[in-house]
Design an enzyme around this catalytic site. Structure first.
Site, short mmCIF file in Angstrom:
data_model
loop_
_atom_site.label_atom_id
_atom_site.label_comp_id
_atom_site.label_asym_id
_atom_site.label_seq_id
_atom_site.Cartn_x
_atom_site.Cartn_y
_atom_site.Cartn_z
N ASP A 17 41.15 12.86 55.62
CA ASP A 17 40.89 12.50 57.01
C ASP A 17 40.27 13.66 57.79
O ASP A 17 39.24 13.50 58.45
CB ASP A 17 42.18 12.05 57.69
N ARG A 97 54.84 19.18 64.79
CA ARG A 97 53.67 18.95 65.64
C ARG A 97 53.60 19.85 66.87
O ARG A 97 52.52 20.36 67.20
CB ARG A 97 53.59 17.47 66.04
N ASP A 126 51.78 10.78 65.72
CA ASP A 126 51.29 12.15 65.82
C ASP A 126 50.27 12.34 66.93
O ASP A 126 50.20 13.41 67.53
CB ASP A 126 50.71 12.61 64.48
N SER A 180 49.47 8.58 52.16
CA SER A 180 49.42 9.50 53.28
C SER A 180 50.64 10.39 53.18
O SER A 180 51.78 9.91 53.26
CB SER A 180 49.42 8.73 54.61
#
Length: 404
Positions: A17, A97, A126, A180
């Protein structure tokens, strides 16, 4: 659109990605894109990420070792609260994050970038976590979220874009398009493909960090974890830095199948999703931390912590690490940990982490009070009669009313 942005810092994992996003940003904005990869303990992914970024034309490639900061300043404060989202999830992705966003903004300021970019999809949590953190740290910073801006609408179209631009597509152990996957020192999460059907059993080959508990050693392993003011400081009597200690526990817990979780969770944006998580070291630390709290926290303090924990965990899951309410709850949690010091012994066996002993110089446990035998501390059993009668007063009143 290109004229509005002069330099971008991209949170770059090196995966498919963000590799595609790197190329797309260069084409769309026609400006320099600085890549930032956070070393959170994912290990082997780092150097390939550097090589890919260079291949795709990035001139300024940043890989920053954040392992100690991650565990010390993010994982351990969360552990002090015994945080579990929806009672099960140890928040391995969620807690990473805000740290990534913190350094993303710092690098953007350092290089004079006027925008940051991330690879989170428009359906996931996210995107919220990254952007709320950036909002809190630098409200003037522009944020580019390609998954919400480009015309690529599916994983299939993403693969077509990769083929068109000769971007290598990785494959899993079976030669298929990958799940993922998010990995750091706290956990590994796996999503997508067959896991999108919650009725399907997760295949064995997706597990990367833990053995199947059925095939774990037949003999248990005993570990002793030392705590000081709520934070783990030693393993089996040996003092260790936070990242080293968690790394060791991951290895030990992994071989005993500790910390597997197959979860259907409620995303902040409103949909349900399924993920498979592996958090071996974190699972052991949670059990041990609750063990040391059981003898060092006052009853009301312990119960208050348990009451606020779901709210605290939800704030982290939803991306509000830098929000004032999370900081307020953190102050309460940290105050509770003043005397949470001592050692806890945990038995690891075929997927379970069981506390079997706990000691503390700050213990509130009094054997003379708890014993069923005669003790040196005077405890008048007759006092319990009045205690029970007063607590039962409202129940007797309630029952009398109901009988009428």
């Amino acid at each position: 659109m290109a004229g509005n942005i002069e330099k971008i810092v991209l949170a770059y994992s090196g995966g498919l990605d963000t590799s595609i996003i790197l190329r797309w940003l260069q084409e769309t904005y026609g400006c320099e894109v600085v890549t930032f990869t956070a070393d959170l303990g994912q290990g082997e992914e780092l150097e390939p990420a550097r090589a890919k970024a260079a291949t795709f034309g990035a001139k300024d490639i940043r890989i920053v070792d954040l392992r100690e900061e991650f565990v010390r300043d993010f994982v351990f404060p969360m552990l002090r609260a015994n945080a579990l989202y929806e009672g099960l999830y140890l928040l391995g992705s969620s807690i990473a994050r805000p740290l990534i966003a913190k350094h993303l903004v710092a690098i953007a300021r350092e290089v004079g970038a006027d925008a940051v970019a991330h690879g989170a999809t428009g359906k996931g949590n996210d995107q919220v976590r990254f952007e709320l953190a950036v909002n809190a740290l630098d409200p003037s910073m522009k944020i580019i979220a390609p998954w919400r801006q480009w015309n690529i609408l599916s994983r299939t179209q993403l693969l077509e874009y990769a083929e068109k631009h000769r971007i290598p597509v990785p494959s899993d152990k079976l030669g298929e398009a990958p799940f993922s996957i998010d990995a750091n020192l706290l956990h590994t999460s796996t999503e997508g493909r067959i896991l999108e059907d919650p009725a399907e059993v997760a295949p064995d080959h997706i597990y990367r960090r833990t053995v199947d508990p059925i095939h774990a050693p037949d003999a248990p392993e005993i570990v002793t974890i030392g705590f000081e003011s709520g934070d783990p400081i030693s393993l089996n009597g040996k003092a260790m830095r936070p990242a080293v200690l968690l790394t060791e526990l991951n290895e030990i817990g992994g071989r005993h199948g500790i910390g597997r979780l197959d979860l259907v969770e409620n995303r902040f944006i409103g949909m349900k999703s399924r993920g498979v998580y592996e958090t071996p070291g974190g699972t052991i630390l949670l059990a041990a931390h609750r063990g040391i709290e059981s003898i060092t926290l006052d009853r009301a303090a312990a119960h208050l912590k348990d009451e606020i924990m779901p709210r605290y965990a939800e704030l982290i899951y939803n991306g509000f690490w830098f929000a004032p309410e999370r900081e307020m709850l953190q102050a309460l949690v940290d105050r509770s940990q003043t005397f949470v010091s001592g050692e806890v012994t945990v038995r690891l066996y075929k997927g379970s982490a069981s506390v079997i002993s706990r000691t503390s110089p700050c213990s509130l446990y009094c054997a003379d009070l708890a014993t069923f035998e005669e003790s040196s501390i005077a405890y008048d059993h007759h006092d319990a009669e009045g205690f029970i009668r007063l607590n039962g007063l409202r129940l007797r009143s309630w029952a009398a009313r109901n009988r009428q």
